[in-house]
Design an enzyme around this catalytic site. Structure first.
Site, mmCIF file in Angstrom:
data_model
loop_
_atom_site.group_PDB
_atom_site.id
_atom_site.type_symbol
_atom_site.label_atom_id
_atom_site.label_comp_id
_atom_site.label_asym_id
_atom_site.label_seq_id
_atom_site.Cartn_x
_atom_site.Cartn_y
_atom_site.Cartn_z
ATOM 1 N N LYS A 13 -5.396 1.470 4.788
ATOM 2 C CA LYS A 13 -4.216 0.781 4.580
ATOM 3 C C LYS A 13 -3.227 1.389 3.620
ATOM 4 C CE LYS A 13 -6.106 -3.409 3.481
ATOM 5 N NZ LYS A 13 -7.571 -2.581 3.518
ATOM 6 N N ARG A 88 -4.945 -12.003 2.912
ATOM 7 C CA ARG A 88 -6.347 -11.890 3.423
ATOM 8 C C ARG A 88 -6.978 -13.083 3.804
ATOM 9 N NH1 ARG A 88 -6.969 -6.976 0.062
ATOM 10 N NH2 ARG A 88 -9.088 -5.992 0.125
ATOM 11 N N ARG A 123 -14.169 7.908 -1.446
ATOM 12 C CA ARG A 123 -12.837 7.559 -1.888
ATOM 13 C C ARG A 123 -12.507 7.671 -3.493
ATOM 14 N NH1 ARG A 123 -9.663 2.121 -0.624
ATOM 15 N NH2 ARG A 123 -11.545 0.933 -1.370
ATOM 16 N N ARG A 155 -13.441 4.014 -7.787
ATOM 17 C CA ARG A 155 -13.322 2.571 -8.078
ATOM 18 C C ARG A 155 -14.888 1.898 -8.104
ATOM 19 N NH1 ARG A 155 -9.276 -0.051 -3.812
ATOM 20 N NH2 ARG A 155 -11.123 -1.729 -3.664
ATOM 21 N N ARG A 166 -17.879 -6.773 0.625
ATOM 22 C CA ARG A 166 -16.486 -6.954 0.666
ATOM 23 C C ARG A 166 -16.383 -6.841 2.444
ATOM 24 N NH1 ARG A 166 -14.588 -1.805 -2.309
ATOM 25 N NH2 ARG A 166 -12.512 -2.221 -1.288
#
Ligand code: ADP
Ligand code: ADP
Ligand code: ZN
Length: 209
Positions: A13, A88, A123, A155, A166
């Site tokens: 996203k 969400r 990431r 992160r 998640r």
């Protein structure tokens, strides 16, 4: 133009939002980035949010809705925006309605769960909001943001066990939001399993760009 970029954690996203920003000259409003900034500044909302993000849980709707509504009332949002990571939950989608906001298109990036883990483990992010990948989307200079020159970090919630939680939360609470917009004829599904560039082309085509 008011767009929602929808999809699982790690679907791409944020990466695709950057491409849309450049093409349409509208800002990305990422609730994840707003929350991380609030946490690093130690604001009251940040302190409230931290315990949830660390576990891979969703931050309570009222906290996120307040952050979002404050942000989109700023001047740079006057000509539209791309929402990344909001709504969400169904109550968050209803909160947009209650604010009188009409969304033009909801782009859902469809990525297989099996691809998510590799995307998340590689990431690296910049405090400015840019997202990179060690293998699939590396910066020009290792460890440094192309856009602003700051050092990239991993992160805390991108570790494998938090990612699994998640994804579980995504399927339980977030995926039903697709049907909410499908009923209104706003939902466009895009195959997000391809390369960054190929996915951008599919999005631009869907938007008529
Ligand atoms: P990703 O890009 O991997 O999907 P985000 O950066 O959007 O993750 O969000 C990181 C975390 O911030 C989420 O796991 C959640 O705890 C919190 N968060 C972000 N947006 C929302 C939201 N709209 N509602 C509730 N929690 C949110
Ligand atoms: P989200 O905002 O949905 O959580 P990101 O845009 O941060 O997702 O992307 C998650 C990770 O996957 C990042 O490391 C990013 O560079 C990488 N990525 C994004 N799109 C692709 C793609 N099409 N193919 C491979 N990796 C991708
Ligand atoms: Zn940066």
């Amino acid at each position: 133009m008011k767009l929602i970029l929808f999809g699982a954690p790690g679907a791409g996203k944020g990466t695709q939002a950057s491409a849309i920003n450049e093409a349409l000259k509208i800002p990305t409003i990422s609730t994840g980035n707003i929350i991380r900034e609030a946490i690093s500044k130690g604001t009251e909302a940040g302190l409230q949010a931290k315990q949830y993000t660390e576990k891979g849980a969703l931050v309570p709707d009222e906290v996120v809705v307040k952050m979002l509504s404050d942000r989109i009332s700023r001047d740079d949002c006057a000509n539209g925006y791309v929402l990344d990571g909001f709504p969400r939950t169904i109550p968050q989608a209803e909160a947009l309605d209650a604010m009188g906001i009409t969304i033009d298109t909801v782009l859902s990036l469809e990525v297989d769960d099996s691809a998510i883990e590799e995307r998340m483990s590689g990431r690296r992010v910049c405090p400015c909001g840019e997202s990179y990948h060690l293998k699939f989307n590396p910066p020009a200079k290792e460890g440094v943001c192309d856009k602003c020159g700051a050092a990239l970090v991993q992160r805390v919630d991108d570790k494998a066990e938090t990612v699994r939680e998640r994804l579980r939360v995504y399927h339980e609470l977030t995926e039903p939001v697709k049907a909410f917009y499908e009923k209104r004829g706003k939902l466009v599904c895009v195959d997000g399993n391809q390369s960054v560039e190929a996915t951008t082309q599919l999005i631009f085509k869907a938007l008529g760009l």
